[in-house]
Motif scaffolding. Structure first.
Motif, PDB file in Angstrom:
ATOM      1  N   PRO A  69      -4.116   2.240 -73.383  1.00  0.00           N
ATOM      2  CA  PRO A  69      -4.909   2.292 -72.153  1.00  0.00           C
ATOM      3  C   PRO A  69      -4.143   1.985 -70.867  1.00  0.00           C
ATOM      4  CG  PRO A  69      -5.398   0.293 -73.351  1.00  0.00           C
ATOM      5  CD  PRO A  69      -4.483   1.109 -74.235  1.00  0.00           C
ATOM      6  N   THR A  70      -2.868   1.609 -70.962  1.00  0.00           N
ATOM      7  CA  THR A  70      -2.083   1.338 -69.758  1.00  0.00           C
ATOM      8  C   THR A  70      -1.682   2.663 -69.116  1.00  0.00           C
ATOM      9  OG1 THR A  70      -1.215  -0.685 -70.735  1.00  0.00           O
ATOM     10  CG2 THR A  70      -0.025   0.203 -68.850  1.00  0.00           C
ATOM     11  N   ILE A  71      -2.002   2.796 -67.839  1.00  0.00           N
ATOM     12  CA  ILE A  71      -1.709   4.033 -67.128  1.00  0.00           C
ATOM     13  C   ILE A  71      -1.057   3.727 -65.788  1.00  0.00           C
ATOM     14  CG2 ILE A  71      -3.617   5.278 -68.213  1.00  0.00           C
ATOM     15  CD1 ILE A  71      -5.039   4.943 -65.504  1.00  0.00           C
ATOM     16  N   ALA A  72      -0.548   4.760 -65.148  1.00  0.00           N
ATOM     17  CA  ALA A  72      -0.031   4.673 -63.787  1.00  0.00           C
ATOM     18  C   ALA A  72      -0.715   5.746 -62.961  1.00  0.00           C
ATOM     19  CB  ALA A  72       1.479   4.870 -63.776  1.00  0.00           C
ATOM     20  N   ILE A  73      -0.910   5.441 -61.680  1.00  0.00           N
ATOM     21  CA  ILE A  73      -1.491   6.422 -60.768  1.00  0.00           C
ATOM     22  C   ILE A  73      -0.673   6.434 -59.482  1.00  0.00           C
ATOM     23  CG2 ILE A  73      -3.826   6.263 -61.701  1.00  0.00           C
ATOM     24  CD1 ILE A  73      -4.565   4.547 -59.286  1.00  0.00           C
ATOM     25  N   ALA A  74      -0.791   7.522 -58.744  1.00  0.00           N
ATOM     26  CA  ALA A  74      -0.133   7.633 -57.446  1.00  0.00           C
ATOM     27  C   ALA A  74      -0.982   8.509 -56.548  1.00  0.00           C
ATOM     28  CB  ALA A  74       1.267   8.225 -57.597  1.00  0.00           C
ATOM     29  N   GLY A  75      -1.019   8.120 -55.291  1.00  0.00           N
ATOM     30  CA  GLY A  75      -1.759   8.881 -54.294  1.00  0.00           C
ATOM     31  C   GLY A  75      -1.040   8.788 -52.966  1.00  0.00           C
ATOM     32  N   ASP A  76      -1.752   9.021 -51.910  1.00  0.00           N
ATOM     33  CA  ASP A  76      -1.216   9.021 -50.557  1.00  0.00           C
ATOM     34  C   ASP A  76      -0.596   7.663 -50.204  1.00  0.00           C
ATOM     35  OD1 ASP A  76      -0.709   9.781 -47.915  1.00  0.00           O
ATOM     36  OD2 ASP A  76      -2.751   9.325 -47.263  1.00  0.00           O
ATOM     37  N   TRP A  77       0.733   7.578 -50.266  1.00  0.00           N
ATOM     38  CA  TRP A  77       1.484   6.357 -49.971  1.00  0.00           C
ATOM     39  C   TRP A  77       0.978   5.169 -50.776  1.00  0.00           C
ATOM     40  CZ3 TRP A  77       5.983   6.611 -47.461  1.00  0.00           C
ATOM     41  CH2 TRP A  77       6.221   7.756 -46.710  1.00  0.00           C
ATOM     42  N   PHE A  78       0.677   5.427 -52.056  1.00  0.00           N
ATOM     43  CA  PHE A  78       0.111   4.415 -52.938  1.00  0.00           C
ATOM     44  C   PHE A  78       0.555   4.673 -54.366  1.00  0.00           C
ATOM     45  CE2 PHE A  78      -3.484   3.332 -55.820  1.00  0.00           C
ATOM     46  CZ  PHE A  78      -3.447   1.955 -55.678  1.00  0.00           C
TER      47      PHE A  78
ATOM     48  N   GLU B  44      -7.558  -6.218 -45.523  1.00  0.00           N
ATOM     49  CA  GLU B  44      -6.951  -5.114 -44.781  1.00  0.00           C
ATOM     50  C   GLU B  44      -6.544  -3.986 -45.726  1.00  0.00           C
ATOM     51  OE1 GLU B  44      -3.270  -4.355 -41.695  1.00  0.00           O
ATOM     52  OE2 GLU B  44      -4.093  -6.373 -41.894  1.00  0.00           O
ATOM     53  N   ALA B  45      -5.919  -4.347 -46.864  1.00  0.00           N
ATOM     54  CA  ALA B  45      -5.517  -3.328 -47.845  1.00  0.00           C
ATOM     55  C   ALA B  45      -6.744  -2.655 -48.453  1.00  0.00           C
ATOM     56  CB  ALA B  45      -4.651  -3.944 -48.931  1.00  0.00           C
ATOM     57  N   GLU B  46      -7.780  -3.421 -48.732  1.00  0.00           N
ATOM     58  CA  GLU B  46      -9.018  -2.851 -49.298  1.00  0.00           C
ATOM     59  C   GLU B  46      -9.623  -1.843 -48.329  1.00  0.00           C
ATOM     60  OE1 GLU B  46     -12.288  -2.362 -52.050  1.00  0.00           O
ATOM     61  OE2 GLU B  46     -10.173  -2.859 -52.221  1.00  0.00           O
ATOM     62  N   LYS B  47      -9.605  -2.166 -47.043  1.00  0.00           N
ATOM     63  CA  LYS B  47     -10.141  -1.246 -46.027  1.00  0.00           C
ATOM     64  C   LYS B  47      -9.362   0.072 -46.054  1.00  0.00           C
ATOM     65  CE  LYS B  47     -10.938  -0.775 -41.105  1.00  0.00           C
ATOM     66  NZ  LYS B  47     -10.608  -1.246 -39.783  1.00  0.00           N
ATOM     67  N   ILE B  48      -8.033  -0.009 -46.161  1.00  0.00           N
ATOM     68  CA  ILE B  48      -7.195   1.197 -46.220  1.00  0.00           C
ATOM     69  C   ILE B  48      -7.485   1.985 -47.503  1.00  0.00           C
ATOM     70  CG2 ILE B  48      -4.820   2.047 -46.356  1.00  0.00           C
ATOM     71  CD1 ILE B  48      -4.107  -0.565 -44.691  1.00  0.00           C
ATOM     72  N   MET B  49      -7.626   1.276 -48.622  1.00  0.00           N
ATOM     73  CA  MET B  49      -7.938   1.943 -49.892  1.00  0.00           C
ATOM     74  C   MET B  49      -9.251   2.715 -49.790  1.00  0.00           C
ATOM     75  SD  MET B  49      -5.513   1.492 -52.150  1.00  0.00           S
ATOM     76  CE  MET B  49      -6.314   1.782 -53.733  1.00  0.00           C
ATOM     77  N   ILE B  50     -10.248   2.116 -49.185  1.00  0.00           N
ATOM     78  CA  ILE B  50     -11.556   2.772 -49.037  1.00  0.00           C
ATOM     79  C   ILE B  50     -11.437   3.980 -48.110  1.00  0.00           C
ATOM     80  CG2 ILE B  50     -13.892   2.491 -48.111  1.00  0.00           C
ATOM     81  CD1 ILE B  50     -13.703  -0.451 -49.188  1.00  0.00           C
ATOM     82  N   GLU B  51     -10.705   3.829 -47.007  1.00  0.00           N
ATOM     83  CA  GLU B  51     -10.528   4.944 -46.077  1.00  0.00           C
ATOM     84  C   GLU B  51      -9.832   6.125 -46.756  1.00  0.00           C
ATOM     85  OE1 GLU B  51      -8.353   3.375 -42.735  1.00  0.00           O
ATOM     86  OE2 GLU B  51     -10.092   2.244 -42.016  1.00  0.00           O
ATOM     87  N   ARG B  52      -8.800   5.831 -47.548  1.00  0.00           N
ATOM     88  CA  ARG B  52      -8.022   6.898 -48.181  1.00  0.00           C
ATOM     89  C   ARG B  52      -8.667   7.462 -49.432  1.00  0.00           C
ATOM     90  NH1 ARG B  52      -1.792   4.853 -48.009  1.00  0.00           N
ATOM     91  NH2 ARG B  52      -1.695   4.621 -45.760  1.00  0.00           N
ATOM     92  N   PHE B  53      -9.227   6.573 -50.256  1.00  0.00           N
ATOM     93  CA  PHE B  53      -9.643   6.993 -51.595  1.00  0.00           C
ATOM     94  C   PHE B  53     -11.138   6.793 -51.891  1.00  0.00           C
ATOM     95  CE2 PHE B  53      -5.178   5.462 -51.880  1.00  0.00           C
ATOM     96  CZ  PHE B  53      -4.572   6.688 -52.103  1.00  0.00           C
TER      97      PHE B  53
END
Length: 138
Positions: free
Chosen positions: A64-73, A7-16
């Motif tokens: 190489p450690t990073i952080a990212i942020a996107g739409d409610w993620f 379910e989370a993967e589906k949302i990730m694909i839809e958003r990103f």
């Protein structure tokens, strides 16, 4: 990384799973640096076209450690330099990026003859995603 639920993967694909603007943070000498980048998500990783000699890549080379942020993620990951965009080994993702970023990829900002035009892969290590009042952790 913990497995991402279907379910989370589906949302990730839809958003990103398209041209998405995300915030990408690196650290150098204990100082955080954040910038927006165009990214494409697929199978637990974000892909970004960038320049090998940029500050972000210099930071990732050191840490190489990073952080990212996107739409409610928000997430952490490991930055991996996949090398020159035109390398044969990168053809599978380069073709996808050309399609995903078709609206702007040939606007003169990128020089695909320059071997410093590279693909940065951000392999997610953990993340937090919100959708419709549901919290997904991986």
């Amino acid at each position: 990384m913990k497995e991402i639920s279907s379910e989370a993967e589906k949302i990730m694909i839809e958003r990103f799973g398209k041209d998405s603007v995300i915030a990408l943070a690196t650290v150098e000498k204990e100082v955080p640096y954040v910038r927006y980048v165009n990214a494409y998500y697929e199978n637990g990783a974000f892909y970004i076209i960038t320049y090998a000699l940029s500050n972000k890549m210099k930071h990732i080379e050191t840490n190489p450690t990073i952080a990212i942020a996107g739409d409610w993620f928000t997430a952490h990951g490991m930055g991996v330099n996949l090398g020159y965009f035109g390398r044969e080994e990168n053809q599978w993702i380069a073709e996808k990026l050309k399609n995903v970023f078709a609206e702007w990829i040939d606007n003169g900002h990128n020089n695909f003859d320059d071997e410093n035009t590279i693909i940065l892969c951000v392999k997610l290590t953990d993340g937090l995603l919100y959708s419709q009042g549901t919290k997904y952790e991986f």
